[in-house]
Design an enzyme around this catalytic site. Structure first.
Site, PDB file in Angstrom:
ATOM      1  N   GLU A 127      -7.534  -3.325  -9.789  1.00  0.00           N
ATOM      2  CA  GLU A 127      -7.437  -4.314  -8.719  1.00  0.00           C
ATOM      3  C   GLU A 127      -7.108  -5.693  -9.294  1.00  0.00           C
ATOM      4  OE1 GLU A 127      -7.425  -3.969  -5.469  1.00  0.00           O
ATOM      5  OE2 GLU A 127      -7.635  -1.804  -5.676  1.00  0.00           O
ATOM      6  N   HIS A 168       0.416  -2.198  -6.952  1.00  0.00           N
ATOM      7  CA  HIS A 168      -0.262  -0.919  -7.191  1.00  0.00           C
ATOM      8  C   HIS A 168       0.770   0.188  -7.430  1.00  0.00           C
ATOM      9  CE1 HIS A 168      -4.457  -1.746  -6.866  1.00  0.00           C
ATOM     10  NE2 HIS A 168      -4.416  -2.184  -5.622  1.00  0.00           N
ATOM     11  N   HIS A 187       0.363  -7.335  -3.450  1.00  0.00           N
ATOM     12  CA  HIS A 187      -0.723  -6.639  -4.135  1.00  0.00           C
ATOM     13  C   HIS A 187      -0.525  -5.129  -4.051  1.00  0.00           C
ATOM     14  CE1 HIS A 187      -5.011  -5.976  -5.305  1.00  0.00           C
ATOM     15  NE2 HIS A 187      -4.885  -4.932  -4.503  1.00  0.00           N
ATOM     16  N   GLU A 188      -0.163  -4.621  -2.875  1.00  0.00           N
ATOM     17  CA  GLU A 188       0.024  -3.175  -2.693  1.00  0.00           C
ATOM     18  C   GLU A 188       1.263  -2.666  -3.432  1.00  0.00           C
ATOM     19  OE1 GLU A 188      -2.390  -1.643  -1.606  1.00  0.00           O
ATOM     20  OE2 GLU A 188      -3.450  -3.354  -0.730  1.00  0.00           O
TER      21      GLU A 188
END
Length: 245
Positions: free
Chosen positions: A228, A150, A146-147
């Site tokens: 997100e 980003h 997930h990071e």
């Protein structure tokens, strides 16, 4: 159920629409500021643009090192210090086709992770000791995916810019109210018909300027939430394990 790639493209389109709406809103705030303080919306837009660009530049120069120092993060500089964390970030970076970000650990019992850096070339990923202790390997990989997503999607740059513009909206609103309180704005006498029309425009601009900080926060939150969702979809693609994520 919408296919993964379709979901990613949908999120990207929504982001473009939200960013476009935010920029139009920012221009409207500048125009309202100009109407309230100088009876000239163009002047207000120019002032807002100058302050906005300057504020964004200041915030973007803060850099990854400052963010990590504020969180007392410790950099992992080699695979030997934490093989699992290092190798996981490296593998996800390869899958995302971005340079491997710097890896940091924060001594904090709460489970958390975040990405920093204005571009993939100067990015970093930080995780807390609480996250490493409480999650299993698959879940940690999902969080890291997930990071990294980003970073891949330039979300940190977008979020920093949005925060800066929200701050500028607050500055313009506060400054406009202060100038109004102290008699700001040179309101020349006009004919009754023209004065009435100007009074309506002035009142609308004043109310809009007063409410603009709250509207700006909602737009920022909408952009953040959409990114997100995009990072979730992209992260699921990177780690190949949506369930763990």
């Amino acid at each position: 159920m919408m296919l993964l790639h379709a979901q990613i493209e949908s999120n990207k389109r929504k982001t473009v629409l939200l960013v476009g709406l935010f920029l139009l809103f920012f221009a409207a705030v500048g125009a309202a500021f100009g109407v309230v303080t100088a009876e000239d919306p163009v002047t207000g837009i120019v002032i807002a643009s100058v302050i906005g660009v300057a504020y964004v530049l200041v915030m973007t120069r803060a850099g990854t090192q400052v963010v990590m120092a504020m969180n007392r993060a410790r950099e992992i500089k080699s695979e030997d210090e934490n093989p699992f964390l290092w190798n996981t970030v490296e593998a996800l970076s390869i899958a995302a086709r971005v340079p491997m970000p710097k890896v940091y650990i924060i001594d904090d019992p709460s489970p958390n992770a975040f990405a920093a850096g204005m571009s993939p070339q100067n990015a970093a990923v930080a995780v807390t000791t609480g996250l490493l202790d409480r999650l299993n390997r698959q879940e940690i990989e999902g969080v890291l995916a997930h990071e990294v997503a980003h970073i891949q999607n330039y979300d940190v740059r977008l979020a920093t810019t949005a925060v800066a513009l929200v701050a500028v909206v607050g500055i313009l609103s506060d400054l406009g109210m202060r100038l109004l309180w102290h008699g700001g704005g040179s309101r020349r006498r006009r004919s009754n018909r023209e004065s009435q029309g100007q009074a309506i425009v002035y009142l609308v601009a004043l109310v809009f300027l007063l409410l603009s900080p709250l509207i700006a926060v909602f737009l920022q939150l909408a952009i953040s939430r959409n990114r997100e969702y995009l990072a979730d979809a992209s992260g699921a693609e990177l780690c190949r394990n949506p369930g763990a994520l």
